[in-house]
Motif scaffolding. Structure first.
Motif, PDB file in Angstrom:
ATOM      1  N   ALA A  77      37.178  55.416  13.864  1.00  4.20           N
ATOM      2  CA  ALA A  77      36.914  54.384  14.864  1.00  4.20           C
ATOM      3  C   ALA A  77      37.458  53.052  14.376  1.00  4.20           C
ATOM      4  N   VAL A  78      37.873  52.221  15.318  1.00 10.20           N
ATOM      5  CA  VAL A  78      38.320  50.866  15.008  1.00 10.20           C
ATOM      6  C   VAL A  78      37.827  49.932  16.098  1.00 10.20           C
ATOM      7  N   GLY A  79      37.466  48.719  15.706  1.00 14.50           N
ATOM      8  CA  GLY A  79      36.957  47.760  16.687  1.00 14.50           C
ATOM      9  C   GLY A  79      37.295  46.339  16.291  1.00 14.50           C
ATOM     10  N   VAL A  80      37.251  45.448  17.266  1.00 18.41           N
ATOM     11  CA  VAL A  80      37.522  44.032  17.024  1.00 18.41           C
ATOM     12  C   VAL A  80      36.545  43.184  17.822  1.00 18.41           C
ATOM     13  N   TYR A  81      36.242  42.016  17.273  1.00 20.30           N
ATOM     14  CA  TYR A  81      35.512  40.989  18.016  1.00 20.30           C
ATOM     15  C   TYR A  81      36.323  39.710  17.928  1.00 20.30           C
ATOM     16  N   TYR A  82      36.522  39.046  19.078  1.00 18.52           N
ATOM     17  CA  TYR A  82      37.335  37.837  19.086  1.00 18.52           C
ATOM     18  C   TYR A  82      36.784  36.850  20.110  1.00 18.52           C
ATOM     19  N   PRO A  83      36.632  35.575  19.729  1.00 23.35           N
ATOM     20  CA  PRO A  83      36.132  34.575  20.677  1.00 23.35           C
ATOM     21  C   PRO A  83      37.225  34.131  21.643  1.00 23.35           C
ATOM     22  N   LEU A  84      36.926  34.161  22.925  1.00 21.30           N
ATOM     23  CA  LEU A  84      37.853  33.664  23.935  1.00 21.30           C
ATOM     24  C   LEU A  84      37.674  32.170  24.162  1.00 21.30           C
ATOM     25  N   SER A  85      36.466  31.671  23.881  1.00 12.94           N
ATOM     26  CA  SER A  85      36.167  30.239  23.987  1.00 12.94           C
ATOM     27  C   SER A  85      34.932  29.981  23.142  1.00 12.94           C
ATOM     28  N   ASP A  86      34.412  28.758  23.193  1.00 11.78           N
ATOM     29  CA  ASP A  86      33.214  28.440  22.436  1.00 11.78           C
ATOM     30  C   ASP A  86      32.002  29.234  22.910  1.00 11.78           C
ATOM     31  N   ARG A  87      32.026  29.685  24.161  1.00 11.54           N
ATOM     32  CA  ARG A  87      30.854  30.346  24.732  1.00 11.54           C
ATOM     33  C   ARG A  87      31.083  31.798  25.156  1.00 11.54           C
ATOM     34  N   VAL A  88      32.308  32.282  25.048  1.00  9.33           N
ATOM     35  CA  VAL A  88      32.617  33.651  25.483  1.00  9.33           C
ATOM     36  C   VAL A  88      33.395  34.374  24.390  1.00  9.33           C
ATOM     37  N   GLY A  89      32.987  35.609  24.116  1.00 13.99           N
ATOM     38  CA  GLY A  89      33.690  36.452  23.161  1.00 13.99           C
ATOM     39  C   GLY A  89      33.863  37.842  23.721  1.00 13.99           C
ATOM     40  N   VAL A  90      34.837  38.587  23.192  1.00 14.88           N
ATOM     41  CA  VAL A  90      35.093  39.954  23.639  1.00 14.88           C
ATOM     42  C   VAL A  90      35.001  40.904  22.455  1.00 14.88           C
ATOM     43  N   HIS A  91      34.404  42.052  22.691  1.00 18.15           N
ATOM     44  CA  HIS A  91      34.253  43.100  21.677  1.00 18.15           C
ATOM     45  C   HIS A  91      34.812  44.391  22.249  1.00 18.15           C
ATOM     46  N   SER A  92      35.788  44.988  21.555  1.00 19.51           N
ATOM     47  CA  SER A  92      36.385  46.252  21.990  1.00 19.51           C
ATOM     48  C   SER A  92      36.349  47.243  20.835  1.00 19.51           C
ATOM     49  N   GLU A  93      36.152  48.523  21.167  1.00 19.05           N
ATOM     50  CA  GLU A  93      36.063  49.557  20.140  1.00 19.05           C
ATOM     51  C   GLU A  93      36.574  50.875  20.699  1.00 19.05           C
ATOM     52  N   GLY A  94      37.205  51.658  19.852  1.00 19.43           N
ATOM     53  CA  GLY A  94      37.653  52.994  20.227  1.00 19.43           C
ATOM     54  C   GLY A  94      37.414  53.974  19.102  1.00 19.43           C
ATOM     55  N   SER A  95      37.073  55.215  19.428  1.00 21.21           N
ATOM     56  CA  SER A  95      36.862  56.253  18.417  1.00 21.21           C
ATOM     57  C   SER A  95      37.551  57.536  18.858  1.00 21.21           C
ATOM     58  N   LEU A  96      37.888  58.381  17.870  1.00 25.04           N
ATOM     59  CA  LEU A  96      38.587  59.635  18.140  1.00 25.04           C
ATOM     60  C   LEU A  96      38.147  60.675  17.125  1.00 25.04           C
TER      61      LEU A  96
END
Length: 250
Positions: A77-96
């Motif tokens: 599995a691999v995942g990332v978290y990244y802030p889009l702004s001071d108040r919004v962030g995105v978290h994506s993950e995938g596994s196989l």
């Protein structure tokens, strides 16, 4: 289409994060769970890494080997978290899982974090999981409150198995943060959820679960993570187990 969008966002986040300088954290560990009703014990071993290039930025990956119902599986599995702004962030993950005897063939997660005000956050996301003979859609809606060294959280988990049923689960969490990177937490979950309950079936069952987790850095760059828990899968079985991992910061 959902998996394609999540994979695209995952690749974009990986590219952005690759431009930064990372602090690298590595963990290796394993655990065992004892099942009732005549089932064999479950075992799992894992290696995972986490890199944090800055505040609210992270990339992580895991390789896991499991033994369940006398069947072995490998999963990455691999995942990332990244802030889009001071108040919004995105978290994506995938596994196989190439073997996927018990574990899913693959899963993808897309989740957004919203900072409502100081100390109050809301998360909204969706996980799509594909097994050999079934698929599961899981919604994730979490509200978190941070006050000083303490955190409280509640998560609502609606799940849907196409052609089978739609149910929902709940989880309450409390965490205590101490020292520079240490924490301990208590979690209680209940409700109904769809899960692979043996080598052939995806079933919706009534669950209750309690777990104690934590991370403690005893030395400057060496830490210990742990988890102890009990998970009741309806009338099928009850799992009692523990996990421990050794963590190293580079």
């Amino acid at each position: 289409l959902l998996m394609r969008r999540v994979c695209v966002s995952l690749v974009l986040c990986l590219f952005v994060l690759s431009q930064d300088t990372f602090a690298f954290e590595l963990e290796a560990g394993g655990g065992s769970e004892v099942l009732g009703e005549g089932f064999d014990d479950w075992r799992a071993y894992y290696i995972e890494f986490t890199e944090r290039p800055g505040p609210r930025k992270a990339i992580y990956g895991t390789f896991r080997r499991t033994e369940r119902f006398s069947l072995d599986d490998n999963e990455a599995a691999v995942g990332v978290y990244y802030p889009l702004s001071d108040r919004v962030g995105v978290h994506s993950e995938g596994s196989l899982s190439p073997s996927h005897n018990i574990l899913p063939r693959f899963s993808v997660l897309s989740e957004f974090e919203f900072k409502l005000k100081d100390g109050l956050l809301f998360h909204s996301g969706l996980r799509a999981t594909e097994y050999t003979n079934a698929s599961v859609l899981l919604g994730i809606f979490t509200i978190e409150l941070y006050r000083g060294e303490y955190r409280a959280g509640y998560t609502f988990y609606p799940s849907h198995v196409p052609g089978v049923a739609s149910e929902a689960g709940h989880r309450f969490q409390a965490n205590y943060y101490y020292g520079e990177r240490n924490n301990s937490g208590l979690s209680y979950a209940f409700g109904k959820e769809a899960e692979r309950v043996d080598s052939e079936r995806i079933a919706v069952t009534e669950i209750t679960a309690v777990s104690l987790t934590g991370v403690h850095w005893s030395l400057k760059n060496w830490g210990l993570s742990y988890e102890i828990g009990v998970h009741s899968q309806g009338e099928l079985y009850t799992r009692k187990g523990a996990r421990v991992g050794v963590r190293r910061l580079f």
